[in-house]
Design an enzyme around this catalytic site. Structure first.
Site, short mmCIF file in Angstrom:
data_model
loop_
_atom_site.label_atom_id
_atom_site.label_comp_id
_atom_site.label_asym_id
_atom_site.label_seq_id
_atom_site.Cartn_x
_atom_site.Cartn_y
_atom_site.Cartn_z
N GLU A 396 56.61 -41.49 -7.29
CA GLU A 396 55.20 -41.16 -7.06
C GLU A 396 55.00 -40.25 -5.86
OE1 GLU A 396 55.21 -44.80 -9.59
OE2 GLU A 396 56.32 -44.14 -7.81
N HIS A 463 49.70 -55.24 -11.43
CA HIS A 463 49.11 -54.33 -12.42
C HIS A 463 47.61 -54.54 -12.55
CE1 HIS A 463 53.37 -54.47 -13.52
NE2 HIS A 463 53.21 -53.32 -14.15
#
Length: 657
Positions: A396, A463
């Protein structure tokens, strides 16, 4: 020391000498000024000049370089005026960063230099983005990023090299191995025989050179440039050198064995090159004396001008105005509308943005043929091709840095976090590079980071987070959080059109559960404007994202209370006028958000209301938020965690006041 002149003319060799001596003489002057208290700090590159100068000479003037704080030779070889450099070092408003950055933490588009931040690794990923821009345009250019041997221990080094290798980018990574990371020797930094060996693991060419040999540096970089352009592949170069002074002047050199100074003093890049020029009869001693006298006169004159700086008064309005680059006006909706789910509105908006902006590049894990974890980009590869819809490795930070590098070359980027929770891996690039770069030296970060966020789907602690409060605190970022399909499409279009970095939150639970009428044509909604969902007379709920739907559902259950609902839509910048209006409408305010209570963005809104709207309040501001725990997995635990479970209690409490 052997110098290979190859096809260089005498004139070029003399010009190289001037380029090499110039930063050394400037440094000697700066060290004198430091002792006199006329400058505040200095990071010396004495002994390492051949790397910065040789590399810069080997590149074209319009090729981006990402230097570090010991690379004065990059700035001088790119012919940045010393007078203005001194203004920069003095913190003058007439320097390159209006007094907002120190020493070499600044960039300049005219000279194709991208300013570093103190976290050294991110420079490498920006070079990836610039190289990608060249590759997409089929341009015969490279980018070059400096790092030190200490910087190769950072995760960003691995990520940047891996992306460059996987994407076959024409980028040169240049390691200045001077033996020490501040005081930590290389024996405590790595175990490989040489850092050049790391190239093998990435499947790229690796070269180790004598960093004190100007011509070896020049020819190696020149050849690496030709290779990177022709083969469209990256190159890793390790330049061996030595820092003859401390990390910075205050740190001293007591940790360095004295014999190393004697050993490396004999390898001084200027003394060696000068001796060769004399032996080759390219220059005489008289020539050298004349060159140095000319440079000294020029340096003294520029320094005298640069020191003639008067203190300047800070202007708050100017400071605040320079946080963001001007954004494009909103595009009004027109034509027909159709019923769309939240997720389809996002996909439609992204597709139309790709058509509207041919320079827009999409990047993210599994977003190409697979269509992304939530299938928002499904079919995009067939429409726009793999160059514009790019699967990324699991890195990322490097991808966000790459997006910033694309911005340097005029591209727009959308980076999809597979889950918003994973943004932590790119946090440094967002809060220190993207957010600050326009304020620091006027460079835009034309990047949108899409953040699938939120709970209610049984996904557990990693998540399910809705972490907008991490970013609302950071000046320079914009934070968008739509709740309806129409807003999702229009705000995404606005975010992509905006030249500033935007964190775009999408609640996963809304993807397929919420539908609404959405204009078919391209349109955008102004960032920073809230939406009054419904007026009310008794209580006002200020919320965003999933909270809007919780509030609407609750009002249907409580017909006995007239509840107004304000959907903020944008959290940074914030619509204070809309907040004040809904506070005035009822005098009782509840702030509802899914994020945890402590440090949630609701606290900021509550504080602002208390400070600016106290006279309008009939009761204390109440916050309704999720529990101060990680998001649990089990359905019963998650239901209890979410703010919705406490909404009735909070409304009842507020009603009684």
């Amino acid at each position: 020391m052997y110098f290979d002149r190859s096809d260089l003319t005498d004139t070029e060799l003399v010009s190289f000498y001037k380029s090499l001596v110039y930063p050394r003489m400037i440094e000697e002057k700066m060290l004198l000024l430091l002792r006199q208290g006329k400058i505040s700090k200095w990071f010396s590159g004495i002994g390492q000049e051949a790397i910065a100068v040789g590399a810069t000479l080997a590149l074209e003037d319009n090729e981006w370089i990402m230097p570090l704080h010991r690379n004065l030779g990059v700035f001088t070889t790119r012919r940045m005026p010393l007078e203005k450099l001194l203004l920069q070092w003095q913190g003058s408003e007439n320097g390159y960063s209006k007094g907002r950055e120190r020493s070499f933490h600044f960039g300049n588009r005219e000279h194709h230099i991208c300013g570093m931040i103190s976290h050294l690794g991110p420079q490498l990923s920006i070079a990836d983005g610039v190289a990608l821009a060249h590759k997409l345009r089929r341009e015969q250019h490279v980018s070059l990023a400096f790092t030190g041997e200490g910087g190769t221990s950072e995760g960003e080094f691995h990520e940047a090299l891996n992306v460059a290798a996987v994407w076959d980018l024409p980028v040169i990574f240049l390691i200045e191995n001077n033996g020490y990371g501040l005081s930590t020797p290389v024996s405590e930094q790595y175990r490989c025989a040489g850092l050049v060996d790391k190239a093998i693991g990435y499947g790229m060419k690796g070269i180790q050179i004598d960093g004190n040999n100007l011509l070896e540096v020049y020819h190696t970089i020149r050849n690496a440039r030709a290779y990177a352009i022709q083969e469209q592949k990256p190159v890793l170069i390790e330049a061996m050198t030595f820092r003859m002074r401390g990390h910075e002047e205050a740190s001293g050199v007591k940790y360095v064995p004295p014999e190393l100074f004697e050993e490396w003093g004999k390898k001084d890049p200027i003394a060696q090159y000068e001796a060769w020029l004399l032996a080759s009869k390219i220059l005489s001693q008289e020539d050298i004396t004349h060159i140095r006298e000319e440079l000294k006169h020029s340096i003294d004159a520029d320094v005298a001008k640069g020191l003639e700086t008067a203190p300047f008064a800070a202007d708050t309005a100017t400071e605040l105005n320079d946080i963001y680059a001007p954004a494009a006006p909103a595009v009004a909706a027109s034509g027909q509308t159709s019923e769309r789910r939240f997720i389809n509105a996002l996909s439609d908006g992204l597709k139309q943005a790709m058509e509207q902006h041919p320079e827009l590049i999409l990047m993210g894990q599994d977003i190409a043929e697979y269509g992304g974890a939530f299938k928002i980009t499904e079919g995009f590869v067939e429409l726009f091709g793999r160059e514009r819809v790019r699967n990324t490795p699991l890195c990322e930070s490097a991808i966000i840095g790459t997006a910033l590098g694309l911005s340097l070359e005029g591209f727009k980027s959308m980076v999809e976090m597979q889950f918003g929770d994973f943004v932590t891996c790119g946090f440094n690039q967002i809060v220190n590079n993207l957010a600050k770069i326009h304020y620091r030296w006027g460079q835009t970060a034309d990047v949108v980071i899409r953040m699938p966020a939120g709970g209610g789907v049984g996904a557990g602690p990693f998540h399910s987070q809705t972490n907008e409060a991490w970013f609302t605190h950071v000046p320079g970022l914009k934070v968008v959080y739509p709740s309806t399909p129409a807003d999702a499409k229009g705000l995404l279009a606005a975010a992509i059109a905006d030249p500033n970095p935007v964190l775009y939150f999408e609640h996963k639970a809304l993807y397929r559960s919420i539908s609404g009428q959405v204009p078919d044509n391209y349109y955008s909604i102004e960032i920073g404007k809230a939406r009054l969902v419904q007026p009310g007379d008794d209580i006002s709920i200020i919320t965003w994202g999933s909270g809007v739907h919780w509030a609407l559902e609750y009002t249907l259950q409580r017909r006995d209370i007239s509840i107004g609902i304000l959907d903020l839509r944008t959290l940074q910048p914030l619509d204070y006028s809309a907040i004040q209006e809904i506070v005035a409408a009822t005098g009782k305010v509840l702030i509802l958000h899914e994020d945890t209570l402590t440090g949630g963005f609701g606290a900021e809104i509550s504080a602002w209301i208390a400070e600016h709207c106290f006279h309008l309040l009939d009761a204390p501001v109440v916050r309704c938020a999720s529990l101060d725990t990680p998001v649990p997995f089990a359905a019963a635990l998650e239901k209890n965690f979410l703010a919705k479970a406490r909404l009735d209690k909070c409304i009842s409490q507020l009603s009684q006041w």
